[in-house]
Every structure is written in structure tokens, then in C-alpha cells.
Design a protein around this motif. Structure first.
Motif, short mmCIF file in Angstrom:
data_model
loop_
_atom_site.label_atom_id
_atom_site.label_comp_id
_atom_site.label_asym_id
_atom_site.label_seq_id
_atom_site.Cartn_x
_atom_site.Cartn_y
_atom_site.Cartn_z
N TYR A 55 -41.92 24.24 -4.77
CA TYR A 55 -41.35 23.57 -5.93
C TYR A 55 -40.18 24.29 -6.59
N HIS A 56 -40.01 25.57 -6.38
CA HIS A 56 -38.97 26.32 -7.08
C HIS A 56 -37.59 25.68 -6.85
N ASN A 57 -37.23 25.44 -5.61
CA ASN A 57 -35.91 24.89 -5.33
C ASN A 57 -35.80 23.43 -5.72
N ILE A 58 -36.91 22.71 -5.74
CA ILE A 58 -36.89 21.33 -6.23
C ILE A 58 -36.53 21.33 -7.71
N VAL A 59 -37.13 22.22 -8.48
CA VAL A 59 -36.83 22.32 -9.91
C VAL A 59 -35.36 22.69 -10.11
N LYS A 60 -34.87 23.66 -9.35
CA LYS A 60 -33.46 24.07 -9.44
C LYS A 60 -32.53 22.91 -9.11
N ALA A 61 -32.87 22.13 -8.10
CA ALA A 61 -32.05 20.98 -7.73
C ALA A 61 -31.99 19.96 -8.86
N ILE A 62 -33.11 19.71 -9.50
CA ILE A 62 -33.15 18.74 -10.59
C ILE A 62 -32.37 19.26 -11.79
N GLN A 63 -32.48 20.55 -12.08
CA GLN A 63 -31.69 21.14 -13.17
C GLN A 63 -30.19 21.01 -12.89
N HIS A 64 -29.81 21.25 -11.65
CA HIS A 64 -28.40 21.14 -11.26
C HIS A 64 -27.92 19.70 -11.42
N ALA A 65 -28.70 18.75 -10.92
CA ALA A 65 -28.32 17.34 -11.01
C ALA A 65 -28.24 16.90 -12.47
#
Length: 165
Positions: A140-150
Motif C-alpha cells: 500500500y505504501h506506493n499506492i498511497v504515494k500515487a494517490i497523494q501525487h494525483a
């Protein structure tokens, strides 16, 4: 058999379904939109998440007849009009928010719904929102980062392009 009509990804569609036909079956089998995945058939994993009238729904628990007359958006409808990746899809790719990719359509659809109601979610809010979506690969770490970026990009902020941690 009953006739159902709805708008899917901006296009009017219709078909004949048995009363017990699930929305995910209609989408995958009759409309051949196979980006919406079937993972568990029990509403636990979130891989089948789509938007119905703008709200995320697990399509393995909704009958196709219940979506009659609705606006439905699938992962295929998240792409830009020219077919290129939409903001969330590109963020998942850039920040390595996927590995096997099975959960990704549901994650993207759920994240899109989150950003509809909260344009600037905290890490905790993102993690809480995604509790109904299971990923077996990424942690989930990179999923969260992707959503923050988007989210930053959708707010018009310049989101730095950084390698995933």
C-alpha cells in the motif's frame, strides 16, 4: 430475462439479463469491458469497484437490473479522451502503485471517488478510504504515494516527480 439500459463510460448501452446477473458480469461479459476484475465474489477485495452515478460501488454485489438507467464508469472510462492514461492511472504507474495489477482498477476507482469528496486527503484518510480494497503485492505504501501525487496534480499543484520509496 429483463432489458437493462445504462450509460457506461459515456456511451448508451443495453442488454438482456437474467434477474440474478451481477453488474460485474454484465460489464465483463456483455460489454466486454474486462478491466473491472472479479476477485472474491463476496465484496471483500474491491477489485470490481466501479462508479454508479458517481459513487464507488463493488459491482460483484450489485445486480445489473439495479443499475438500469444509471451512469456507470469503469476503469476504461478513467483514461483521457485520446486513450492516454488519466491522472490517477499515470500516478499509479509513475509511483509504482501496482505490481501484478489485479487490484489496480478497483484501487483507481476508489481513489477517484475519494478525491471527488476530499481533494486533499491525508495519508491516514487515504488508507482508511482504501480499507475495502485489498492488494496482495505492494504493501500500500506506493499506492498511497500515487494517490497523494494525483491529488496534488488535480488541485493544480506541481507534484514533484520522485522515485517511489
Amino acid at each position: 430475462m429483463a432489458k437493462v439500459s445504462m450509460t457506461v463510460n459515456g456511451k448508451a448501452v443495453s442488454g438482456e439479463v437474467e434477474g440474478r446477473t451481477l453488474l460485474v458480469e454484465f460489464i465483463r461479459q456483455q460489454l466486454t469491458l474486462t478491466g473491472t476484475h472479479v476477485g472474491c465474489d463476496t465484496s471483500q477485495c474491491g477489485a470490481c469497484t466501479v462508479h454508479v452515478n458517481g459513487v464507488s460501488v463493488k459491482s460483484c454485489t450489485m445486480l445489473a437490473a439495479e443499475a438500469d438507467g444509471a451512469e456507470v464508469r469503469t476503469i476504461e472510462g478513467m483514461a483521457n479522451p485520446d486513450g492516454s492514461l488519466g491522472v490517477l492511472q499515470a500516478a499509479f504507474q509513475e509511483h509504482h502503485g501496482l505490481q501484478c495489477g489485479f487490484c489496480t482498477p478497483g484501487m483507481v476507482m476508489s481513489a477517484s471517488d475519494l478525491l471527488r469528496v476530499n481533494a486533499n486527503p491525508s495519508e491516514g484518510e487515504i488508507r482508511h478510504w482504501l480499507e475495502g480494497n485489498i492488494c496482495r503485492c505492494t504493501g500500500y505504501h506506493n499506492i498511497v504515494k500515487a494517490i497523494q501525487h494525483a491529488a496534488a496534480e488535480l488541485r493544480g499543484e506541481s507534484a514533484p516527480k520522485v522515485a517511489a520509496e
